[in-house]
Design a protein around this motif. Structure first.
Motif, PDB file in Angstrom:
ATOM      1  N   VAL A   1    -143.406  -5.111 -79.970  1.00  0.00           N
ATOM      2  CA  VAL A   1    -142.510  -6.153 -80.470  1.00  0.00           C
ATOM      3  C   VAL A   1    -141.920  -5.733 -81.813  1.00  0.00           C
ATOM      4  CG1 VAL A   1    -142.402  -8.536 -81.327  1.00  0.00           C
ATOM      5  CG2 VAL A   1    -143.620  -8.022 -79.205  1.00  0.00           C
ATOM      6  N   ARG A   2    -142.757  -5.160 -82.671  1.00  0.00           N
ATOM      7  CA  ARG A   2    -142.289  -4.679 -83.964  1.00  0.00           C
ATOM      8  C   ARG A   2    -141.182  -3.642 -83.789  1.00  0.00           C
ATOM      9  NH1 ARG A   2    -143.577  -0.393 -86.270  1.00  0.00           N
ATOM     10  NH2 ARG A   2    -143.406  -0.004 -88.460  1.00  0.00           N
ATOM     11  N   HIS A   3    -141.402  -2.686 -82.920  1.00  0.00           N
ATOM     12  CA  HIS A   3    -140.404  -1.644 -82.658  1.00  0.00           C
ATOM     13  C   HIS A   3    -139.104  -2.254 -82.116  1.00  0.00           C
ATOM     14  CE1 HIS A   3    -138.557   2.073 -81.329  1.00  0.00           C
ATOM     15  NE2 HIS A   3    -138.403   1.528 -80.138  1.00  0.00           N
ATOM     16  N   GLU A   4    -139.210  -3.184 -81.180  1.00  0.00           N
ATOM     17  CA  GLU A   4    -138.021  -3.812 -80.592  1.00  0.00           C
ATOM     18  C   GLU A   4    -137.240  -4.605 -81.640  1.00  0.00           C
ATOM     19  OE1 GLU A   4    -136.850  -3.116 -77.733  1.00  0.00           O
ATOM     20  OE2 GLU A   4    -138.580  -2.168 -76.809  1.00  0.00           O
ATOM     21  N   LEU A   5    -137.932  -5.346 -82.494  1.00  0.00           N
ATOM     22  CA  LEU A   5    -137.252  -6.122 -83.533  1.00  0.00           C
ATOM     23  C   LEU A   5    -136.514  -5.207 -84.508  1.00  0.00           C
ATOM     24  CD1 LEU A   5    -139.869  -8.878 -84.386  1.00  0.00           C
ATOM     25  CD2 LEU A   5    -137.618  -9.213 -83.346  1.00  0.00           C
TER      26      LEU A   5
ATOM     27  N   GLU B   1    -131.706  -4.084 -86.282  1.00  0.00           N
ATOM     28  CA  GLU B   1    -131.366  -3.034 -87.246  1.00  0.00           C
ATOM     29  C   GLU B   1    -132.038  -3.284 -88.592  1.00  0.00           C
ATOM     30  OE1 GLU B   1    -127.104  -2.738 -87.310  1.00  0.00           O
ATOM     31  OE2 GLU B   1    -127.011  -2.198 -85.197  1.00  0.00           O
ATOM     32  N   LEU B   2    -133.343  -3.546 -88.533  1.00  0.00           N
ATOM     33  CA  LEU B   2    -134.128  -3.783 -89.743  1.00  0.00           C
ATOM     34  C   LEU B   2    -134.651  -2.466 -90.296  1.00  0.00           C
ATOM     35  CD1 LEU B   2    -136.320  -6.737 -88.417  1.00  0.00           C
ATOM     36  CD2 LEU B   2    -134.259  -6.906 -89.802  1.00  0.00           C
ATOM     37  N   ARG B   3    -134.979  -2.455 -91.587  1.00  0.00           N
ATOM     38  CA  ARG B   3    -135.643  -1.282 -92.159  1.00  0.00           C
ATOM     39  C   ARG B   3    -137.097  -1.256 -91.713  1.00  0.00           C
ATOM     40  NH1 ARG B   3    -134.486  -2.177 -98.219  1.00  0.00           N
ATOM     41  NH2 ARG B   3    -134.069  -4.217 -97.395  1.00  0.00           N
ATOM     42  N   ALA B   4    -137.715  -2.423 -91.655  1.00  0.00           N
ATOM     43  CA  ALA B   4    -139.119  -2.535 -91.248  1.00  0.00           C
ATOM     44  C   ALA B   4    -139.420  -4.006 -90.974  1.00  0.00           C
ATOM     45  CB  ALA B   4    -140.041  -2.012 -92.346  1.00  0.00           C
ATOM     46  N   CYS B   5    -140.519  -4.250 -90.309  1.00  0.00           N
ATOM     47  CA  CYS B   5    -141.043  -5.613 -90.161  1.00  0.00           C
ATOM     48  C   CYS B   5    -142.543  -5.497 -89.943  1.00  0.00           C
ATOM     49  CB  CYS B   5    -140.344  -6.386 -89.042  1.00  0.00           C
ATOM     50  SG  CYS B   5    -140.765  -5.875 -87.384  1.00  0.00           S
ATOM     51  N   ARG B   6    -143.227  -6.586 -90.121  1.00  0.00           N
ATOM     52  CA  ARG B   6    -144.684  -6.560 -89.970  1.00  0.00           C
ATOM     53  C   ARG B   6    -145.161  -7.854 -89.332  1.00  0.00           C
ATOM     54  NH1 ARG B   6    -143.613  -7.745 -95.218  1.00  0.00           N
ATOM     55  NH2 ARG B   6    -144.551  -9.645 -96.018  1.00  0.00           N
ATOM     56  N   PHE B   7    -146.344  -7.792 -88.760  1.00  0.00           N
ATOM     57  CA  PHE B   7    -146.983  -8.974 -88.186  1.00  0.00           C
ATOM     58  C   PHE B   7    -148.233  -9.238 -89.004  1.00  0.00           C
ATOM     59  CE2 PHE B   7    -150.177 -10.836 -85.352  1.00  0.00           C
ATOM     60  CZ  PHE B   7    -149.512 -11.986 -84.987  1.00  0.00           C
TER      61      PHE B   7
ATOM     62  N   LEU C   1    -126.945 -14.579 -93.771  1.00  0.00           N
ATOM     63  CA  LEU C   1    -127.091 -13.150 -93.478  1.00  0.00           C
ATOM     64  C   LEU C   1    -125.777 -12.399 -93.647  1.00  0.00           C
ATOM     65  CD1 LEU C   1    -129.373 -13.248 -90.322  1.00  0.00           C
ATOM     66  CD2 LEU C   1    -129.993 -12.524 -92.612  1.00  0.00           C
ATOM     67  N   GLU C   2    -124.668 -13.036 -93.317  1.00  0.00           N
ATOM     68  CA  GLU C   2    -123.365 -12.375 -93.392  1.00  0.00           C
ATOM     69  C   GLU C   2    -123.015 -12.003 -94.829  1.00  0.00           C
ATOM     70  OE1 GLU C   2    -120.521 -12.587 -90.904  1.00  0.00           O
ATOM     71  OE2 GLU C   2    -121.918 -12.957 -89.267  1.00  0.00           O
ATOM     72  N   ARG C   3    -123.283 -12.901 -95.768  1.00  0.00           N
ATOM     73  CA  ARG C   3    -122.937 -12.648 -97.172  1.00  0.00           C
ATOM     74  C   ARG C   3    -124.031 -11.913 -97.923  1.00  0.00           C
ATOM     75  NH1 ARG C   3    -121.465 -17.763-100.488  1.00  0.00           N
ATOM     76  NH2 ARG C   3    -123.672 -17.595-100.378  1.00  0.00           N
ATOM     77  N   GLN C   4    -125.295 -12.264 -97.656  1.00  0.00           N
ATOM     78  CA  GLN C   4    -126.392 -11.781 -98.487  1.00  0.00           C
ATOM     79  C   GLN C   4    -127.229 -10.685 -97.827  1.00  0.00           C
ATOM     80  OE1 GLN C   4    -127.672 -15.980 -98.922  1.00  0.00           O
ATOM     81  NE2 GLN C   4    -127.934 -15.423-101.069  1.00  0.00           N
ATOM     82  N   GLY C   5    -127.015 -10.432 -96.534  1.00  0.00           N
ATOM     83  CA  GLY C   5    -127.862  -9.452 -95.850  1.00  0.00           C
ATOM     84  C   GLY C   5    -129.259 -10.022 -95.637  1.00  0.00           C
ATOM     85  N   TRP C   6    -130.172  -9.182 -95.211  1.00  0.00           N
ATOM     86  CA  TRP C   6    -131.543  -9.644 -94.959  1.00  0.00           C
ATOM     87  C   TRP C   6    -132.292  -9.843 -96.276  1.00  0.00           C
ATOM     88  CZ3 TRP C   6    -133.382 -11.241 -90.403  1.00  0.00           C
ATOM     89  CH2 TRP C   6    -132.658 -10.906 -89.269  1.00  0.00           C
ATOM     90  N   PRO C   7    -133.083 -10.921 -96.391  1.00  0.00           N
ATOM     91  CA  PRO C   7    -133.839 -11.139 -97.628  1.00  0.00           C
ATOM     92  C   PRO C   7    -134.985 -10.138 -97.749  1.00  0.00           C
ATOM     93  CG  PRO C   7    -134.407 -12.804 -95.991  1.00  0.00           C
ATOM     94  CD  PRO C   7    -133.294 -11.978 -95.415  1.00  0.00           C
ATOM     95  N   GLU C   8    -135.407  -9.887 -98.955  1.00  0.00           N
ATOM     96  CA  GLU C   8    -136.565  -9.003 -99.182  1.00  0.00           C
ATOM     97  C   GLU C   8    -137.818  -9.702 -98.672  1.00  0.00           C
ATOM     98  OE1 GLU C   8    -136.621  -5.848-100.329  1.00  0.00           O
ATOM     99  OE2 GLU C   8    -134.447  -5.978-100.282  1.00  0.00           O
ATOM    100  N   GLY C   9    -138.738  -8.916 -98.176  1.00  0.00           N
ATOM    101  CA  GLY C   9    -140.023  -9.457 -97.723  1.00  0.00           C
ATOM    102  C   GLY C   9    -139.956  -9.986 -96.330  1.00  0.00           C
TER     103      GLY C   9
END
Length: 132
Positions: free
Chosen positions: A82-86, A91-97, A124-132
């Motif tokens: 699931v992590r890999h698919e997300l 198009e994330l840099r990383a994610c965690r569970f 998301l359009e203006r600010q991109g993905w939030p940190e964390g």
């Protein structure tokens, strides 16, 4: 495109001269038909691309579901899949569970696709993905 009666017939068909209203109408109609056909072709290519992308996402979801349902995979295998698919689809840099109760209020991805930070919807359009 029309010529007087003194011109040979072969010259009437091999010329792009515009001499009267009928010639202008024909040229405009040809232009309009050409534009319509090109727009339809472009739309068909876009729709094909969308259909292929949707089919790919659906197959990924089915693969992850099959992995989760099978009794042979560990929960860590499913989490990694699931992590890999997300990461790939979003198009994330990383994610965690994280197991257990979350500390604080980290950004949250809701089922409808919105991202909430501290109970407000993140743009998301203006600010991109939030940190964390």
């Amino acid at each position: 495109m029309r010529y007087g009666s003194g011109e040979p017939a072969r010259h009437r068909r091999q010329s792009f001269h515009i001499e009267d209203r009928a010639d202008i109408e024909t040229a405009v109609l040809l232009l309009v038909v050409g534009l319509i056909v090109s727009q339809l072709a472009a739309r068909a290519r876009t729709m094909k691309r969308v259909a292929v992308t949707d089919a790919t996402h659906l197959e990924r979801l089915h693969g992850t579901t099959r992995l989760a349902r099978s009794g042979t995979s560990s929960s860590d295998d499913v989490v990694q899949r699931v992590r890999h698919e997300l990461i790939d689809v979003l198009e994330l840099r990383a994610c965690r569970f994280e197991y257990g109760t979350l500390i604080g209020r980290p950004p949250r991805l809701d089922p409808d696709g919105t991202v909430k930070v501290d109970c407000w919807i993140w743009d998301l359009e203006r600010q991109g993905w939030p940190e964390g």
